[in-house]
Design an enzyme around this catalytic site. Structure first.
Site, PDB file in Angstrom:
ATOM      1  N   GLU A 176     -26.342   0.966   1.436  1.00 48.45           N
ATOM      2  CA  GLU A 176     -25.893   0.123   0.318  1.00 48.45           C
ATOM      3  C   GLU A 176     -25.024   0.908  -0.663  1.00 48.45           C
ATOM      4  O   GLU A 176     -24.310   0.329  -1.469  1.00 48.45           O
ATOM      5  CB  GLU A 176     -27.103  -0.446  -0.435  1.00 48.45           C
ATOM      6  CG  GLU A 176     -28.047  -1.268   0.427  1.00 48.45           C
ATOM      7  CD  GLU A 176     -27.469  -2.637   0.787  1.00 48.45           C
ATOM      8  OE1 GLU A 176     -26.444  -3.025   0.216  1.00 48.45           O
ATOM      9  OE2 GLU A 176     -28.059  -3.298   1.662  1.00 48.45           O
ATOM     10  N   PHE A 280     -19.952  -3.580  -0.356  1.00 46.51           N
ATOM     11  CA  PHE A 280     -20.255  -2.571   0.656  1.00 46.51           C
ATOM     12  C   PHE A 280     -21.719  -2.657   1.061  1.00 46.51           C
ATOM     13  O   PHE A 280     -22.617  -2.467   0.228  1.00 46.51           O
ATOM     14  CB  PHE A 280     -19.934  -1.188   0.081  1.00 46.51           C
ATOM     15  CG  PHE A 280     -20.256  -0.046   1.019  1.00 46.51           C
ATOM     16  CD1 PHE A 280     -19.390   0.291   2.043  1.00 46.51           C
ATOM     17  CD2 PHE A 280     -21.423   0.690   0.875  1.00 46.51           C
ATOM     18  CE1 PHE A 280     -19.677   1.347   2.907  1.00 46.51           C
ATOM     19  CE2 PHE A 280     -21.726   1.736   1.735  1.00 46.51           C
ATOM     20  CZ  PHE A 280     -20.846   2.067   2.754  1.00 46.51           C
ATOM     21  N   LYS A 476       9.293   3.681   3.977  1.00 48.80           N
ATOM     22  CA  LYS A 476       8.520   3.463   2.753  1.00 48.80           C
ATOM     23  C   LYS A 476       7.445   2.444   3.092  1.00 48.80           C
ATOM     24  O   LYS A 476       7.742   1.291   3.385  1.00 48.80           O
ATOM     25  CB  LYS A 476       9.449   2.939   1.647  1.00 48.80           C
ATOM     26  CG  LYS A 476       8.759   2.628   0.328  1.00 48.80           C
ATOM     27  CD  LYS A 476       9.819   2.243  -0.702  1.00 48.80           C
ATOM     28  CE  LYS A 476       9.244   1.745  -2.002  1.00 48.80           C
ATOM     29  NZ  LYS A 476      10.308   1.215  -2.886  1.00 48.80           N
ATOM     30  N   TRP A 477       6.205   2.894   3.074  1.00 50.49           N
ATOM     31  CA  TRP A 477       5.067   2.038   3.467  1.00 50.49           C
ATOM     32  C   TRP A 477       4.479   1.448   2.198  1.00 50.49           C
ATOM     33  O   TRP A 477       3.853   2.150   1.413  1.00 50.49           O
ATOM     34  CB  TRP A 477       4.040   2.891   4.208  1.00 50.49           C
ATOM     35  CG  TRP A 477       2.771   2.181   4.587  1.00 50.49           C
ATOM     36  CD1 TRP A 477       1.896   1.555   3.754  1.00 50.49           C
ATOM     37  CD2 TRP A 477       2.224   2.043   5.892  1.00 50.49           C
ATOM     38  NE1 TRP A 477       0.844   1.035   4.450  1.00 50.49           N
ATOM     39  CE2 TRP A 477       1.012   1.323   5.771  1.00 50.49           C
ATOM     40  CE3 TRP A 477       2.630   2.458   7.166  1.00 50.49           C
ATOM     41  CZ2 TRP A 477       0.211   1.015   6.874  1.00 50.49           C
ATOM     42  CZ3 TRP A 477       1.821   2.148   8.256  1.00 50.49           C
ATOM     43  CH2 TRP A 477       0.632   1.432   8.104  1.00 50.49           C
ATOM     44  N   ASN A 480       1.395  -4.445  -1.478  1.00 51.06           N
ATOM     45  CA  ASN A 480       1.702  -5.026  -2.774  1.00 51.06           C
ATOM     46  C   ASN A 480       0.718  -6.032  -3.359  1.00 51.06           C
ATOM     47  O   ASN A 480       1.133  -6.987  -4.022  1.00 51.06           O
ATOM     48  CB  ASN A 480       3.099  -5.650  -2.722  1.00 51.06           C
ATOM     49  CG  ASN A 480       4.158  -4.585  -2.926  1.00 51.06           C
ATOM     50  OD1 ASN A 480       3.998  -3.711  -3.779  1.00 51.06           O
ATOM     51  ND2 ASN A 480       5.213  -4.631  -2.148  1.00 51.06           N
ATOM     52  N   GLY A 526       4.354   0.725  -6.492  1.00 47.07           N
ATOM     53  CA  GLY A 526       4.426   2.032  -7.158  1.00 47.07           C
ATOM     54  C   GLY A 526       3.172   2.808  -6.839  1.00 47.07           C
ATOM     55  O   GLY A 526       2.806   2.982  -5.678  1.00 47.07           O
ATOM     56  N   ASP A 531      -3.218   8.701  -3.907  1.00 49.28           N
ATOM     57  CA  ASP A 531      -4.449   9.479  -3.780  1.00 49.28           C
ATOM     58  C   ASP A 531      -4.303  10.482  -2.654  1.00 49.28           C
ATOM     59  O   ASP A 531      -3.370  10.411  -1.856  1.00 49.28           O
ATOM     60  CB  ASP A 531      -5.635   8.536  -3.535  1.00 49.28           C
ATOM     61  CG  ASP A 531      -5.388   7.623  -2.360  1.00 49.28           C
ATOM     62  OD1 ASP A 531      -5.320   8.122  -1.224  1.00 49.28           O
ATOM     63  OD2 ASP A 531      -5.228   6.389  -2.562  1.00 49.28           O
ATOM     64  N   ASP A 545       6.215   1.768 -10.165  1.00 53.77           N
ATOM     65  CA  ASP A 545       7.336   0.828 -10.172  1.00 53.77           C
ATOM     66  C   ASP A 545       8.124   0.952 -11.462  1.00 53.77           C
ATOM     67  O   ASP A 545       9.189   0.365 -11.607  1.00 53.77           O
ATOM     68  CB  ASP A 545       6.828  -0.615 -10.015  1.00 53.77           C
ATOM     69  CG  ASP A 545       6.747  -1.005  -8.543  1.00 53.77           C
ATOM     70  OD1 ASP A 545       7.247  -0.239  -7.701  1.00 53.77           O
ATOM     71  OD2 ASP A 545       6.181  -2.074  -8.242  1.00 53.77           O
ATOM     72  N   GLU A 611      30.354   8.837 -14.707  1.00 57.61           N
ATOM     73  CA  GLU A 611      28.921   8.830 -14.363  1.00 57.61           C
ATOM     74  C   GLU A 611      28.709   9.331 -12.931  1.00 57.61           C
ATOM     75  O   GLU A 611      27.772  10.073 -12.654  1.00 57.61           O
ATOM     76  CB  GLU A 611      28.343   7.419 -14.517  1.00 57.61           C
ATOM     77  CG  GLU A 611      28.200   7.006 -15.976  1.00 57.61           C
ATOM     78  CD  GLU A 611      27.838   5.524 -16.132  1.00 57.61           C
ATOM     79  OE1 GLU A 611      26.974   5.209 -16.966  1.00 57.61           O
ATOM     80  OE2 GLU A 611      28.438   4.688 -15.421  1.00 57.61           O
TER      81      GLU A 611
HETATM   82  C1  GLA Z   1       6.961  -2.859  -4.534  1.00 61.45           C
HETATM   83  C2  GLA Z   1       7.518  -1.462  -4.572  1.00 61.45           C
HETATM   84  C3  GLA Z   1       8.977  -1.513  -4.965  1.00 61.45           C
HETATM   85  C4  GLA Z   1       9.730  -2.340  -3.973  1.00 61.45           C
HETATM   86  C5  GLA Z   1       9.125  -3.728  -3.883  1.00 61.45           C
HETATM   87  C6  GLA Z   1       9.751  -4.528  -2.752  1.00 61.45           C
HETATM   88  O1  GLA Z   1       6.879  -3.406  -5.794  1.00 61.45           O
HETATM   89  O2  GLA Z   1       6.785  -0.648  -5.412  1.00 61.45           O
HETATM   90  O3  GLA Z   1       9.515  -0.214  -5.046  1.00 61.45           O
HETATM   91  O4  GLA Z   1       9.726  -1.712  -2.721  1.00 61.45           O
HETATM   92  O5  GLA Z   1       7.724  -3.677  -3.665  1.00 61.45           O
HETATM   93  O6  GLA Z   1       9.227  -5.787  -2.649  1.00 61.45           O
END
Ligand code: GLA
Length: 726
Positions: A176, A280, A476-477, A480, A526, A531, A545, A611
């Site tokens: 538990e 859990f 980029k995995w 969300n 973001g 971790d 983000d 720039e």
């Molecule tokens: C999340 C990520 C962003 C972007 C969006 C795309 O919010 O943190 O950087 O990749 O998803 O949907």
């Protein structure tokens, strides 16, 4: 040798370069904790005191001795039901419905090298770099066994702890609650430092005085979360950046966690780090076992700065893996804040052209390239390239980009499904949902049941089919939303979230095995899953983000307490900033992003030639600093929550090269000058500002500091490279 056992006293001692950890098997077989902290000699069992404590029960085997109570004694792995009324490391419900687990010593083993955990991320080390102590505890009645694992990295000053809970009995039991580390102290004058926040404002440092009662942080969101990071510091009162005793505890896990810090009735302290107990209930049939994820422990009496550097080294060298763990990372141009969902293949190619002209290494096509995905309401799960939208095949587009000398990366969110998708229409039961209840939506998407192998296998195949279409060097995995509706149509309830995480790790491990040179950047809106667990698979993580340079000062400050700069995804974005509306100079945005993996999150096509020139310079500068940032020691030089500037420095291991950055955070009329003292330099060396040629003694820079003029306007950045002469 880092692990000693003295048979006569039944005392275990773990030694690292500057710390000692000691425990003892007592006369009744309980495993008592004796000491953890700066190096000491001899047996620490003299710290244990015994007296008759009212309402603190006594184990039956103590006979009529009323001075012996688990309620008072410091322990290594306290279980519920032994007369200890403090927070437990382990709660087991037995077959008969009782909730107790009385763990007694049943043996131990010392092994060369560092243990590994099946299916879970963990610190790794060479045979010569670490030793393992395995202590077996057993409940003589239920036959529930716990293998306590201790990894000792002597040189790194780190000790890791994990636990394997085994049902060696006949009938079923249910776990538990389970922690991997418990730190008991016979005194309790401590503060707890935690890192809390929210989406787009993660890891704000919070310091709480430990009072009587329990202070708990954790996550029940299915991810480690934006709200509380699974890493805490227990500090002696008065400990600061440069002096004082402090203990770091980092949970190597990316799902639900629980950290409890308690001061008991006698003012003693206990801190537990482990799995979240809510949502859990892990059933174990006879012969089955559960692995409780690892906690990394570190102690120093030299303040938070040194503690951070110890964890940075450990995470960099013993958690992050693959060719990028030690290597410089590509400078990225990401399409997200440049064009959001509104792009074609041509847009991405023109970003690549700009990247090539600016010296940027890689262009990343973020969300929106697959299925029906022109906003965030549909398409997740349909991992098929939308060639109509791109106007070409993915392979063709990548070919064009590579021909410019630019690498290519892509965004994915494998764990999710949109209700408006082919996948969901075909397999609605693949999403986590409670039967008969409408699901809770998050960003209008549902979570795929990654505790299921069939679901993972399908998504894995689909993702690989995309990755095989061209030379994709980065992924980029993303992830969300927080997880709700914890119910699996094909798994045993109570273990779904744990198995989900194991499923995610399994997927990532297979991905790495198949594409060993792929750089994977973790992301969860973001920094919602920032971790040490994720860092085992993804050596960098999109930190937040929020790309606003001023907010990033705070976010990156909090992040730096445990995580090295090479893990911190950080980009320059356009102004006014898309999250805050704030304007800061390109110089400031560059200086702040250089405290991480560095890249851009804007459309250079919208910038002036001036720039662009500045960016070209910035990229060049960053590349010159990259290995210093990647492998140098990191020093926090101010507190951006308190001080009029945010300041930090990277110092090369030999102290000869320094990259110092300060960003003013306040402006007032007729403002005093801030002086920032450097750290970690060689006091006798003369350092030269490589730009201005000005020279300073290391001792002067460390004792008197550098003046940071307020100038005109907020958020001015000062970046100085110093090189020791001769
Ligand atoms: C999340 C990520 C962003 C972007 C969006 C795309 O919010 O943190 O950087 O990749 O998803 O949907």
């Amino acid at each position: 040798m880092a692990i000693y056992y003295r048979q006569e006293e039944r005392i275990f001692t773990l030694e690292t370069a500057h710390t000692t950890y000691q425990m003892k098997v007592d006369d009744y077989g309980f495993l008592l904790h004796l000491y953890y902290g700066g190096k000491v000699e001899g047996s620490m069992d003299y710290l244990l005191t015994y007296s008759d404590r009212g309402f603190s029960g006594n184990p039956y085997d103590a006979g009529l001795d009323r001075t012996y109570s688990m309620d008072v004694l410091p322990q290594e792995y306290p279980g519920l039901g032994t007369g200890d009324f403090r927070n437990s490391a382990l709660v087991v419900r037995n077959g008969d419905g009782s909730e107790c687990c009385d763990l007694r010593y049943a043996g131990h083993e010392v092994k060369a090298g560092k243990y590994a955990l099946k299916g879970l991320p963990a610190v790794y080390a060479g045979e010569q770099e670490a030793q393992t102590l395995e202590i077996l505890l057993e409940d003589p009645v239920s036959k529930v066994r716990v293998r306590l694992l201790y990894g000792v990295l002597e040189k790194e000053d780190m000790i890791t702890r994990a636990a394997v809970i085994e049902n060696a009995g006949q009938g079923a039991v249910c776990v538990e609650k389970a922690a991997s580390a418990c730190l008991d102290f016979v005194t309790g004058e401590y503060d707890l430092l935690t890192f809390c926040g929210r989406h787009a404002m993660e890891r704000n440092l919070q310091r709480t005085k430990l009072g009587q009662g329990t202070f708990r942080i954790g996550s029940r969101r299915g991810t480690s979360s934006h709200q509380h990071n699974p890493a805490v510091i227990l500090a002696e009162r008065g400990t600061g950046e440069d002096a004082g005793g402090c203990y770091g505890m980092v949970f190597v896990y990316s799902g639900n966690f629980l950290c409890e810090a308690e001061r008991d009735q006698y003012g003693q302290a206990r801190v537990l780090m482990g799995l979240q107990e809510e949502l859990f209930h892990y059933p174990l049939e006879g012969g089955e076992s559960l692995v409780v994820p690892e906690t990394i422990l570190g102690y120093t009496d030299r303040g938070f700065g040194e503690l951070s550097r110890m964890f940075h080294r450990c995470i960099r060298n013993h958690i992050c893996r693959g060719k990028y763990a030690a290597g410089n990372r590509p400078v990225l141009l990401n399409s997200w804040e440049a064009s959001y969902f509104d792009f074609t293949g041509e847009t991405i190619c023109s970003l690549a052209k700009e990247a090539a002209a600016l010296g940027i290494d890689m262009v990343v096509m973020d969300d929106g390239w697959f299925g029906k995905r022109d906003d965030d309401n549909s398409g997740l799960g349909d991992w098929v390239v939308n060639e109509e939208k791109l106007g070409c095949s993915l392979g063709n587009m990548i070919g064009q980009i590579n021909a410019l000398g630019v690498k290519f990366g892509i965004w994915i969110e494998p764990e999710m499904v949109s209700e408006d998708s082919e996948l969901y229409r075909k397999h609605p039961d693949w999403a986590l949902q409670v039967p008969g209840r409408p699901p809770v939506r998050g960003r209008n998407q549902l979570v795929l049941d990654f505790s299921r192998k069939d679901v993972r296998e399908y998504i894995f195949e689909r993702i690989c089919a995309v990755l095989d279409q061209g030379n994709i060097e980065y992924v980029k995995w993303d992830m969300n939303r927080s997880i709700t509706d914890v119910y699996s149509a094909a798994n045993c309830q109570g273990r779904v979230l744990y198995d989900y995480m194991i499923g995610v790790y399994d997927f990532l491990e297979k991905l790495i095995a198949r594409y060993p040179d792929l750089l994977i950047e973790g992301c969860s809106g973001g920094g919602g899953r920032f971790d040490a667990g994720m860092l085992y698979y993804t050596p960098q993580i999109w930190c937040s983000d929020n790309t606003d340079a001023a907010d990033r000062l705070r976010i990156q400050y909090g992040t730096s307490f445990f995580y090295p700069a090479c893990a911190v995804g950080s980009h320059v974005s356009a102004v006014p900033n898309h999250q805050t509306g704030r304007e800061t100079s390109l110089h400031t945005r560059g200086a702040v992003a250089m405290a991480g993996t560095f890249g851009y999150e804007l459309d250079p096509g919208k910038l002036t030639e001036e720039e662009k020139d500045q960016i070209r310079q910035q990229v060049k500068l960053y590349k010159g600093y990259a290995s210093l940032i990647q492998t140098g020691d990191y020093y926090r030089l101010s507190d951006p929550f308190q001080d009029a500037c945010g300041a930090w420095a990277f110092v090369s291991q030999d102290g000869s090269r320094v990259l110092f950055t300060a960003v003013t955070t306040e402006i007032h009329g007729n403002m005093p000058v801030s002086y920032v003292r450097l750290k970690g330099l060689n006091p006798e060396a003369v350092y030269e500002d490589t730009q201005s040629g000005k020279k300073y003694y290391g001792s002067a820079l460390m004792r008197a500091g550098l003046p940071i003029p307020a100038g005109m306007g907020e958020y001015r950045a000062y970046q100085v490279e110093l090189a020791a002469a001769g």
